[in-house]
Design an enzyme around this catalytic site. Structure first.
Site, PDB file in Angstrom:
ATOM      1  N   LYS A 189      -4.492   3.231  -2.280  1.00 31.96           N
ATOM      2  CA  LYS A 189      -4.896   3.839  -2.566  1.00 31.96           C
ATOM      3  C   LYS A 189      -4.507   4.932  -2.115  1.00 31.96           C
ATOM      4  CE  LYS A 189      -8.054   2.248   0.495  1.00 31.96           C
ATOM      5  NZ  LYS A 189      -9.621   2.239   1.535  1.00 31.96           N
TER       6      LYS A 189
ATOM      7  N   MET B 259      -8.960   6.682   9.906  1.00 30.29           N
ATOM      8  CA  MET B 259     -10.054   7.077   7.859  1.00 30.29           C
ATOM      9  C   MET B 259     -10.748   8.366   8.713  1.00 30.29           C
ATOM     10  SD  MET B 259     -10.139   4.161   6.185  1.00 30.29           S
ATOM     11  CE  MET B 259      -9.930   2.889   6.852  1.00 30.29           C
TER      12      MET B 259
ATOM     13  N   ASP C 237       0.759  -1.648   0.151  1.00 31.31           N
ATOM     14  CA  ASP C 237       0.628  -0.185  -0.368  1.00 31.31           C
ATOM     15  C   ASP C 237       0.737   1.518  -0.248  1.00 31.31           C
ATOM     16  OD1 ASP C 237      -1.449  -1.558   0.348  1.00 31.31           O
ATOM     17  OD2 ASP C 237      -2.552  -1.453   2.427  1.00 31.31           O
TER      18      ASP C 237
HETATM   19  N1  SAH Z   1      -3.880  -1.264   9.005  1.00 28.64           N
HETATM   20  C1  SAH Z   1      -3.458   0.282   9.561  1.00 28.64           C
HETATM   21  C2  SAH Z   1      -4.634   1.100   9.008  1.00 28.64           C
HETATM   22  C3  SAH Z   1      -5.407   1.061   7.635  1.00 28.64           C
HETATM   23  S1  SAH Z   1      -6.438   2.396   7.406  1.00 28.64           S
HETATM   24  C4  SAH Z   1      -2.528   0.146  10.539  1.00 28.64           C
HETATM   25  O1  SAH Z   1      -3.498  -0.689  11.683  1.00 28.64           O
HETATM   26  O2  SAH Z   1      -2.484   1.768  11.351  1.00 28.64           O
HETATM   27  C5  SAH Z   1      -5.285   3.895   7.172  1.00 28.64           C
HETATM   28  C6  SAH Z   1      -5.422   4.791   8.212  1.00 28.64           C
HETATM   29  O3  SAH Z   1      -4.912   4.100   9.489  1.00 28.64           O
HETATM   30  C7  SAH Z   1      -4.913   6.495   8.446  1.00 28.64           C
HETATM   31  O4  SAH Z   1      -5.916   7.033   7.498  1.00 28.64           O
HETATM   32  C8  SAH Z   1      -4.882   6.974   9.334  1.00 28.64           C
HETATM   33  O5  SAH Z   1      -6.350   7.195   9.568  1.00 28.64           O
HETATM   34  C9  SAH Z   1      -4.221   5.013  10.044  1.00 28.64           C
HETATM   35  N2  SAH Z   1      -2.737   5.478  10.215  1.00 28.64           N
HETATM   36  C10 SAH Z   1      -1.962   5.185   9.551  1.00 28.64           C
HETATM   37  N3  SAH Z   1      -0.874   5.241   9.024  1.00 28.64           N
HETATM   38  C11 SAH Z   1      -1.386   6.214  10.190  1.00 28.64           C
HETATM   39  C12 SAH Z   1      -0.115   7.428  11.010  1.00 28.64           C
HETATM   40  N4  SAH Z   1       1.030   6.541  10.705  1.00 28.64           N
HETATM   41  N5  SAH Z   1      -0.183   8.677  11.797  1.00 28.64           N
HETATM   42  C13 SAH Z   1      -1.218   8.747  11.328  1.00 28.64           C
HETATM   43  N6  SAH Z   1      -2.486   7.720  11.366  1.00 28.64           N
HETATM   44  C14 SAH Z   1      -2.422   6.668  10.751  1.00 28.64           C
END
Ligand code: SAH
Length: 496
Positions: free
Chosen positions: A305, A419, A283
């Protein structure tokens, strides 16, 4: 005049052990920031003529280093120090108790000039005229090459150089590697050398062969060779080779959580998977610094995406994953954070199960945990938060649609909202309408653990205004457990 290019590529596998001198001939001056980088190579020296000028200890060290190389070595030293005399006796080098003459460099490939050489410039010129490469101790202006710091696990050898920028750092790193790489790695390297040709003949396909070696090095054959039991290691390897040859190429998939972006937060298991990957389907969240850790030869495909637009459909991603694994590849499906949280792992796992492709799931640090760590806050608390809800602010049918906010508000606890940054005004309005107080502590962390990290500590009533637009991923946290952080931030704001 430029000397001829030295021989390149792999040294003979039978290269004997060498001593480990410091990076002694590095230039003292600091090269400019954009100085071109020297290119490290390993130079086979069997049968090659080498000339050493000088009688000092540094020439003795070079001789000890070169003694096992199979080179024909000539030392010109009028009065060799005791160390050099001993090194000459111990090696097959020829000693000439006189100064050099131009004819002495004929057919020499490397010339080492010691500190006590009275005419280093003339010696370097004469050596160059004969087509040799020159290394002059502590005289970088005459050096065509530098001698690296060496960690010796013959036939395996690790060379470290800083291009003269930081010899002390090279030595420090060498000491660390010396401590970290067991001496038995030499035995393991010799074991690999002895089996290399046989494995290559049995498995002509380079990808299959690499996977076979990856398995052998991670398994019992390597463990036995490291323990000095090379006969037992050989039997294990032969059995594994027979099995590998008979079995159809069988790939696998690792669903790996990359963590929030800082490569230090990748798990060791995730790192191992990346380093044995043939193909990485990633991703956009994992980011370049984590991707850099993948095996250099691995193909990388961005299937992520961006701004809600799919680079590749889920069905196409699944097809790629199953297709490559069925043809024998190790596919790493790399996802930001943890693969089990808002990452569509369920669909991918179902597809892998349906296709009968073996797979493993490697957990990662999810964004909520990373954000909490960066805020130095717990997500649960014995007094303030007995539950933790992982929520998405981006539902199938719009922001936070279908979420029972009234129920969540009534139950309390901490809300971790993924998100949700873009829909934050609508989300906050819903939560307030559901009965949450506008004074409820609310925090946003954008780019948690990444460069450009931003932390906004506010309340449900004020967070949307304070956060504004985000350019990176942002996580929202809402709940009483954040009160301490928000209180500190307000106190800071008042003080300012
Ligand atoms: N699988 C991922 C989540 C994917 S959905 C996890 O466990 O973290 C994507 C969302 O994750 C983003 O829109 C944001 O809300 C959050 N996210 C992922 N990486 C991030 C980061 N480094 N800092 C803040 N939010 C993050």
């Amino acid at each position: 005049m430029l000397p001829p290019a030295p021989p390149e590529s792999t040294p003979p596998q039978s290269a004997p052990p060498e001593s480990t001198p410091p990076e002694s001939t590095a230039p003292e001056s600091t090269p400019p920031q954009s100085a071109p980088l020297p290119f490290p190579i390993f130079l086979p020296l069997a049968g090659v003529r080498l000339v050493l000028l000088g009688g000092g200890e540094e020439i003795a060290a070079k001789l000890r280093l070169l003694a096992g190389s199979g080179a024909t070595i000539e030392v010109f030293a009028r009065s060799p120090c005791a160390g050099l005399a001993a090194a000459i006796t111990a090696s097959s080098a020829r000693h000439h108790a006189r100064a050099w003459a131009a004819g002495d460099f004929a057919a020499a490939r490397l010339v080492f000039i010691g500190q006590d050489e009275p005419e280093p410039a003339a010696a370097a010129r004469a050596a160059h005229a004969a087509g040799a490469l020159v290394n002059a101790v502590d005289r970088p202006e005459f050096c065509d090459f530098l001698v690296p710091a060496i960690v010796d696990r013959a036939p395996l050898r690790i060379a470290i150089g800083s291009g003269g920028s930081a010899p002390a750092l090279s030595r420090d790193l060498r000491a660390r590697i010396e401590a970290a790489v067991p001496a038995a790695y030499g035995a393991l390297a010799a074991f690999c050398r002895d089996w290399r040709a046989r494995v290559a003949a049995a498995l002509p396909d380079p990808d299959r062969r690499r996977r076979f070696w990856d398995g052998a090095l991670a398994g019992r054959p390597a463990a036995l060779a490291l323990a000095g039991r090379s006969a037992a290691a050989g039997s294990e390897l032969a059995a594994a080779l027979a099995t590998h040859q008979a079995a159809p190429a069988r790939g696998r998939v690792s669903l790996v959580g990359a963590g929030p972006g800082d490569p230090d937060l990748l798990t060791l298991q995730g790192l191992r998977a990346l380093q044995t990957a043939d193909l990485v389907l990633h991703d956009c969240l994992p980011g370049p610094r984590v991707l850099e850790l993948a095996r250099r030869g691995a193909r990388r495909i961005d299937v992520g995406k961006r701004c809600g637009r799919h680079a590749m459909s889920q069905a196409a991603i699944t097809r790629l994953m199953v297709g490559h694994a069925s043809r024998g590849a190790h596919v790493v499906r790399l996802k930001g954070g943890d693969p089990s949280i808002f990452a569509r792992a369920g669909e991918e796992i179902a597809a892998l199960e349906a296709a009968g492709v073996p797979f493993t799931v490697v957990p990662g640090i999810t964004a909520a945990c990373a954000a909490a760590a960066r805020l130095a806050l717990p997500l649960t608390d014995r007094a303030l938060a007995h539950r933790l809800h992982f929520l998405t602010g981006h539902g199938e049918s719009g922001p936070a649609e279908g979420e029972d906010w009234a129920e969540l508000a009534a139950r309390g606890g901490t809300l971790a909202i993924y998100m949700g940054a873009r829909a934050l005004p609508a989300l906050a309005a819903r939560m307030l309408a559901a009965g949450l107080s506008p004074a409820t502590p609310a925090v946003a962390v954008e780019n948690a653990t990444l460069p450009g990290e931003r932390r906004i500590e506010a309340t449900l009533g004020t967070l949307a205004g304070a956060l504004g637009a985000c350019s990176g991923p942002a996580l929202l946290l809402v709940g009483a457990v954040l009160a301490r952080r928000v209180a500190i931030a307000s106190a800071r704001a008042v003080a300012a």
